[in-house]
Write an enzyme that holds these catalytic residues in place. Structure first.
Site, PDB file in Angstrom:
ATOM      1  N   ASN A   7       0.877  -1.176   0.000  1.00 30.55           N
ATOM      2  CA  ASN A   7       0.000   0.000   0.000  1.00 30.55           C
ATOM      3  C   ASN A   7       0.912   1.224   0.000  1.00 30.55           C
ATOM      4  O   ASN A   7       1.459   1.599   1.040  1.00 30.55           O
ATOM      5  CB  ASN A   7      -0.889  -0.045   1.249  1.00 30.55           C
ATOM      6  CG  ASN A   7      -1.888   1.088   1.290  1.00 30.55           C
ATOM      7  OD1 ASN A   7      -1.858   1.996   0.452  1.00 30.55           O
ATOM      8  ND2 ASN A   7      -2.779   1.057   2.255  1.00 30.55           N
ATOM      9  N   LYS A  14       3.305   0.760   3.116  1.00 22.85           N
ATOM     10  CA  LYS A  14       3.008  -0.313   4.078  1.00 22.85           C
ATOM     11  C   LYS A  14       3.126  -1.648   3.353  1.00 22.85           C
ATOM     12  O   LYS A  14       2.760  -1.741   2.179  1.00 22.85           O
ATOM     13  CB  LYS A  14       1.566  -0.182   4.577  1.00 22.85           C
ATOM     14  CG  LYS A  14       1.374   0.894   5.607  1.00 22.85           C
ATOM     15  CD  LYS A  14      -0.029   0.763   6.221  1.00 22.85           C
ATOM     16  CE  LYS A  14      -0.530   2.122   6.594  1.00 22.85           C
ATOM     17  NZ  LYS A  14      -1.924   2.341   6.488  1.00 22.85           N
ATOM     18  N   ARG A  91      -2.535  -2.224  -3.444  1.00 23.77           N
ATOM     19  CA  ARG A  91      -3.766  -1.481  -3.213  1.00 23.77           C
ATOM     20  C   ARG A  91      -3.726  -0.236  -4.099  1.00 23.77           C
ATOM     21  O   ARG A  91      -2.752   0.519  -4.086  1.00 23.77           O
ATOM     22  CB  ARG A  91      -3.860  -1.046  -1.755  1.00 23.77           C
ATOM     23  CG  ARG A  91      -5.090  -0.209  -1.546  1.00 23.77           C
ATOM     24  CD  ARG A  91      -5.067   0.510  -0.223  1.00 23.77           C
ATOM     25  NE  ARG A  91      -6.268   1.310  -0.098  1.00 23.77           N
ATOM     26  CZ  ARG A  91      -6.307   2.497   0.479  1.00 23.77           C
ATOM     27  NH1 ARG A  91      -5.205   3.035   0.984  1.00 23.77           N
ATOM     28  NH2 ARG A  91      -7.433   3.151   0.552  1.00 23.77           N
ATOM     29  N   HIS A 180     -13.508   2.023   0.166  1.00 25.01           N
ATOM     30  CA  HIS A 180     -13.480   0.929   1.165  1.00 25.01           C
ATOM     31  C   HIS A 180     -14.027  -0.381   0.583  1.00 25.01           C
ATOM     32  O   HIS A 180     -14.461  -1.259   1.336  1.00 25.01           O
ATOM     33  CB  HIS A 180     -14.343   1.253   2.409  1.00 25.01           C
ATOM     34  CG  HIS A 180     -13.828   2.368   3.258  1.00 25.01           C
ATOM     35  ND1 HIS A 180     -14.678   3.283   3.867  1.00 25.01           N
ATOM     36  CD2 HIS A 180     -12.570   2.712   3.634  1.00 25.01           C
ATOM     37  CE1 HIS A 180     -13.971   4.143   4.563  1.00 25.01           C
ATOM     38  NE2 HIS A 180     -12.689   3.822   4.436  1.00 25.01           N
ATOM     39  N   ASN A 211     -11.706   5.990  11.063  1.00 24.43           N
ATOM     40  CA  ASN A 211     -11.434   7.417  10.951  1.00 24.43           C
ATOM     41  C   ASN A 211     -12.146   7.941   9.702  1.00 24.43           C
ATOM     42  O   ASN A 211     -12.781   8.985   9.715  1.00 24.43           O
ATOM     43  CB  ASN A 211      -9.919   7.623  10.895  1.00 24.43           C
ATOM     44  CG  ASN A 211      -9.580   9.063  11.020  1.00 24.43           C
ATOM     45  OD1 ASN A 211     -10.260   9.807  11.720  1.00 24.43           O
ATOM     46  ND2 ASN A 211      -8.538   9.482  10.315  1.00 24.43           N
ATOM     47  N   ARG A 241     -13.875  14.623   8.385  1.00 22.30           N
ATOM     48  CA  ARG A 241     -14.644  14.983   7.184  1.00 22.30           C
ATOM     49  C   ARG A 241     -16.089  15.292   7.535  1.00 22.30           C
ATOM     50  O   ARG A 241     -16.679  14.646   8.403  1.00 22.30           O
ATOM     51  CB  ARG A 241     -14.631  13.850   6.162  1.00 22.30           C
ATOM     52  CG  ARG A 241     -13.273  13.544   5.572  1.00 22.30           C
ATOM     53  CD  ARG A 241     -13.420  12.593   4.386  1.00 22.30           C
ATOM     54  NE  ARG A 241     -12.140  12.110   3.922  1.00 22.30           N
ATOM     55  CZ  ARG A 241     -11.758  10.838   3.974  1.00 22.30           C
ATOM     56  NH1 ARG A 241     -12.566   9.908   4.454  1.00 22.30           N
ATOM     57  NH2 ARG A 241     -10.569  10.480   3.535  1.00 22.30           N
ATOM     58  N   ASP A 283     -10.637  11.528  17.151  1.00 24.13           N
ATOM     59  CA  ASP A 283     -10.552  10.141  17.631  1.00 24.13           C
ATOM     60  C   ASP A 283     -11.712   9.828  18.570  1.00 24.13           C
ATOM     61  O   ASP A 283     -11.936  10.543  19.546  1.00 24.13           O
ATOM     62  CB  ASP A 283      -9.208   9.962  18.342  1.00 24.13           C
ATOM     63  CG  ASP A 283      -8.906   8.508  18.616  1.00 24.13           C
ATOM     64  OD1 ASP A 283      -9.689   7.850  19.334  1.00 24.13           O
ATOM     65  OD2 ASP A 283      -7.885   8.022  18.097  1.00 24.13           O
ATOM     66  N   ARG A 285     -12.074   7.601  20.779  1.00 27.01           N
ATOM     67  CA  ARG A 285     -11.718   7.336  22.186  1.00 27.01           C
ATOM     68  C   ARG A 285     -11.598   8.643  22.954  1.00 27.01           C
ATOM     69  O   ARG A 285     -12.047   8.741  24.100  1.00 27.01           O
ATOM     70  CB  ARG A 285     -10.391   6.571  22.265  1.00 27.01           C
ATOM     71  CG  ARG A 285     -10.536   5.109  21.891  1.00 27.01           C
ATOM     72  CD  ARG A 285      -9.228   4.462  21.627  1.00 27.01           C
ATOM     73  NE  ARG A 285      -8.617   5.022  20.412  1.00 27.01           N
ATOM     74  CZ  ARG A 285      -7.663   4.430  19.720  1.00 27.01           C
ATOM     75  NH1 ARG A 285      -7.178   3.284  20.136  1.00 27.01           N
ATOM     76  NH2 ARG A 285      -7.173   4.976  18.629  1.00 27.01           N
ATOM     77  N   GLY A 331     -12.101   0.397  13.026  1.00 26.65           N
ATOM     78  CA  GLY A 331     -11.768   0.825  14.396  1.00 26.65           C
ATOM     79  C   GLY A 331     -12.962   1.107  15.294  1.00 26.65           C
ATOM     80  O   GLY A 331     -13.063   0.571  16.400  1.00 26.65           O
ATOM     81  N   ASN A 335     -14.976  -1.722  17.845  1.00 32.67           N
ATOM     82  CA  ASN A 335     -14.638  -1.475  19.254  1.00 32.67           C
ATOM     83  C   ASN A 335     -15.635  -0.646  20.053  1.00 32.67           C
ATOM     84  O   ASN A 335     -15.691  -0.765  21.264  1.00 32.67           O
ATOM     85  CB  ASN A 335     -13.283  -0.752  19.332  1.00 32.67           C
ATOM     86  CG  ASN A 335     -12.151  -1.633  18.867  1.00 32.67           C
ATOM     87  OD1 ASN A 335     -11.885  -2.663  19.475  1.00 32.67           O
ATOM     88  ND2 ASN A 335     -11.516  -1.248  17.774  1.00 32.67           N
ATOM     89  N   GLU A 384      -8.296  -6.000   5.160  1.00 38.24           N
ATOM     90  CA  GLU A 384      -8.154  -5.613   3.752  1.00 38.24           C
ATOM     91  C   GLU A 384      -6.938  -6.274   3.111  1.00 38.24           C
ATOM     92  O   GLU A 384      -6.981  -6.648   1.936  1.00 38.24           O
ATOM     93  CB  GLU A 384      -8.086  -4.085   3.643  1.00 38.24           C
ATOM     94  CG  GLU A 384      -9.432  -3.453   3.992  1.00 38.24           C
ATOM     95  CD  GLU A 384      -9.363  -1.967   4.278  1.00 38.24           C
ATOM     96  OE1 GLU A 384      -9.610  -1.187   3.360  1.00 38.24           O
ATOM     97  OE2 GLU A 384      -9.069  -1.591   5.425  1.00 38.24           O
TER      98      GLU A 384
HETATM   99  P1  ADP Z   1      -8.650   4.301   9.528  1.00 32.91           P
HETATM  100  O1  ADP Z   1      -8.184   2.938   9.021  1.00 32.91           O
HETATM  101  O2  ADP Z   1      -9.781   4.884   8.780  1.00 32.91           O
HETATM  102  O3  ADP Z   1      -7.539   5.260   9.815  1.00 32.91           O
HETATM  103  P2  ADP Z   1      -9.470   2.795  11.861  1.00 32.91           P
HETATM  104  O4  ADP Z   1     -10.358   1.800  11.227  1.00 32.91           O
HETATM  105  O5  ADP Z   1      -8.167   2.342  12.429  1.00 32.91           O
HETATM  106  O6  ADP Z   1      -9.281   4.052  10.945  1.00 32.91           O
HETATM  107  O7  ADP Z   1     -10.312   3.482  13.033  1.00 32.91           O
HETATM  108  C1  ADP Z   1      -9.792   4.529  13.802  1.00 32.91           C
HETATM  109  C2  ADP Z   1     -10.878   4.963  14.777  1.00 32.91           C
HETATM  110  O8  ADP Z   1     -11.253   3.830  15.582  1.00 32.91           O
HETATM  111  C3  ADP Z   1     -10.435   6.052  15.727  1.00 32.91           C
HETATM  112  O9  ADP Z   1     -11.401   7.088  15.788  1.00 32.91           O
HETATM  113  C4  ADP Z   1     -10.369   5.344  17.054  1.00 32.91           C
HETATM  114  O10 ADP Z   1     -10.728   6.179  18.100  1.00 32.91           O
HETATM  115  C5  ADP Z   1     -11.418   4.271  16.908  1.00 32.91           C
HETATM  116  N1  ADP Z   1     -11.156   3.225  17.892  1.00 32.91           N
HETATM  117  C6  ADP Z   1     -10.127   2.377  17.937  1.00 32.91           C
HETATM  118  N2  ADP Z   1     -10.199   1.625  19.065  1.00 32.91           N
HETATM  119  C7  ADP Z   1     -11.294   2.042  19.746  1.00 32.91           C
HETATM  120  C8  ADP Z   1     -11.924   1.683  20.985  1.00 32.91           C
HETATM  121  N3  ADP Z   1     -11.398   0.751  21.740  1.00 32.91           N
HETATM  122  N4  ADP Z   1     -13.047   2.342  21.341  1.00 32.91           N
HETATM  123  C9  ADP Z   1     -13.559   3.301  20.555  1.00 32.91           C
HETATM  124  N5  ADP Z   1     -13.021   3.684  19.393  1.00 32.91           N
HETATM  125  C10 ADP Z   1     -11.907   3.073  18.993  1.00 32.91           C
END
Ligand code: ADP
Length: 401
Positions: A7, A14, A91, A180, A211, A241, A283, A285, A331, A335, A384
């Site tokens: 990628n 990556k 990719r 995606h 994200n 966004r 984020d 979290r 993410g 989660n 992916e």
């Molecule tokens: P991308 O691949 O689009 O960069 P990811 O699929 O890795 O993104 O997702 C990132 C998002 O997932 C972030 O906003 C992060 O806060 C959220 N995230 C990751 N772990 C957790 C968790 N344990 N609880 C809540 N959100 C989480």
């Protein structure tokens, strides 16, 4: 088959070396600061130890060469000869209307990816550079391009058109493409396996919430509609966004803030969404921590996100005339239990009901709906790289026949 998945970004690259039979990640890593100085971070499967090296990487070619060198390294590597790499899967972000599936890379394919540069000016050029660099270093190893957009090429025209003068579609190919695709395709296949039913018989809604976020209606295994559009800016509000909005806001902001259209779009891409509304972070979290501290704008941002996901799910159920399963991935989807709960709340009348106990799990493949729910709600971690490796294997094997 051993497939090297690449990628390539403008200054990063990556990689993962995967065994497609076992699905095992043999090694993975990241080249950064390409064109500046060069840093390689690598993990092999012999130990979980992470190695970091400073290696001069004036171009992507040196980056790929250092990936190969570290894979061959007797201590840190996992292969003893480059010939052990059976194929490379790249990719590629945009395949325009040229590609509705992954494809073996030929000169003609490279030209078509080049022709898609106006549609993805930030992504396709580094993807192409990555492919060229790999070809220089690895010679005749078969290479496959896997596009973020290809899976969505099955959408009916009424789903992908924007209601602007038709000539702009003809002239510039302005339409909904969706992104995606690799993730939506992967989790839909996993869902069919979990449900023990053929994908062709299923109506699925896959929610890739990270994200960057997008939702896809998958009818009989084919993308039927998706929330990202001409660019990834469309659809849900995301980390930074805005998602979809009244386009007249762009002219209003441009006039009142004295900004060019490009500057406004930059704000809509980088300073909006969860970050723009909360003023705290992109984020999820961090938003949760702020919400626990009583931050009303962080709560508003998340409410807006959840509402948008719910609205799109509702519209896709209407479009498909039902749904068998809703899948949460990436993410946030994997989660964040509060997102899953709020999105699925008050949808019992559609047969959707989450079990609060099962919803407590994180990042694990499972069915979180209550036993009697008509619609299954599934959490499926996306992969992916594995999807890219499997597509690469399929095409390389087909080409041999
Ligand atoms: P991308 O691949 O689009 O960069 P990811 O699929 O890795 O993104 O997702 C990132 C998002 O997932 C972030 O906003 C992060 O806060 C959220 N995230 C990751 N772990 C957790 C968790 N344990 N609880 C809540 N959100 C989480």
């Amino acid at each position: 088959m051993k497939v090297l998945v690449i990628n390539a970004g403008s200054s990063s690259l990556k990689y993962q070396l995967l065994d497609t039979t076992s699905g095992e990640v043999m090694a993975k890593g990241l080249c950064e600061r390409i064109g500046i100085d060069g840093v390689l971070t690598h993990t092999g499967n012999k130990s979980d130890e992470k190695f970091k090296f400073d290696i001069a990487m004036p171009t992507h070619k040196e980056a790929i060469q250092s990936v190969i060198n570290v894979l061959l390294d007797p201590e840190k590597g996992v292969i003893s000869s480059m010939s052990e790499i059976d194929a490379v899967g790249h990719r590629v972000v945009h395949g325009g209307e040229f590609f509705s599936d992954s494809v073996i890379i030929t000169e003609k394919v490279l030209k078509a990816i080049e022709d898609c540069v106006p549609l993805a000016p930030l992504h396709n050029p580094p993807n192409l550079i990555g492919i060229e660099a790999c070809r220089e270093v690895m010679g005749d190893v078969p290479m496959v391009a896997v596009f973020d957009t290809a899976f969505h090429q099955t959408m009916p025209q009424s789903h992908y058109m924007y209601a602007i003068p038709y000539e702009y579609y003809q002239k510039y190919k302005i339409r909904r493409y969706g992104f995606h695709g690799t993730s939506h395709k992967y989790v839909s296949q996993q869902a069919a396996e979990m449900l023990g039913r053929p994908l062709e018989d299923l109506k699925l809604i896959t929610c890739h919430l990270g994200n960057g976020s997008s939702i896809c209606a998958i009818n009989g295994g084919k993308s039927y509609d998706t929330s990202m559009g001409f660019t990834p800016l469309d659809g849900l509000p995301m980390g930074t966004r805005a998602g979809n909005l009244d386009p007249a806001i762009i002219e209003f902001l441009s006039e009142h803030e004295n900004l060019s259209a490009a500057q406004v779009i930059n704000i809509l891409n980088k300073k909006s969404g969860m970050l723009g509304i909360s003023g705290v972070s992109s984020d999820f979290r961090d938003l949760d921590t702020a919400i626990d501290d009583g931050n009303a704008r962080a709560a508003l941002a998340k409410d807006m996100f959840n509402l948008s996901v719910k609205k799109i799910i509702g519209s896709y159920i209407a479009e498909m005339g039902g749904v068998d399963a809703i899948i949460f991935t990436a993410g946030v989807g994997e989660n964040d239990r509060s997102v899953r709960w709020d999105v699925c709340e008050h949808m019992e009348y559609l047969g959707i009901k989450i079990d609060p106990e099962k919803n407590k799990y994180r990042g694990k493949q499972m069915d979180i709906s209550i036993d009697y729910a008509r619609v299954r709600v599934l959490v499926i971690p996306t992969n992916e790289e594995l999807m890219i490796a499997k597509d690469t294997e399929r095409l390389v094997n087909e080409a041999k026949q």
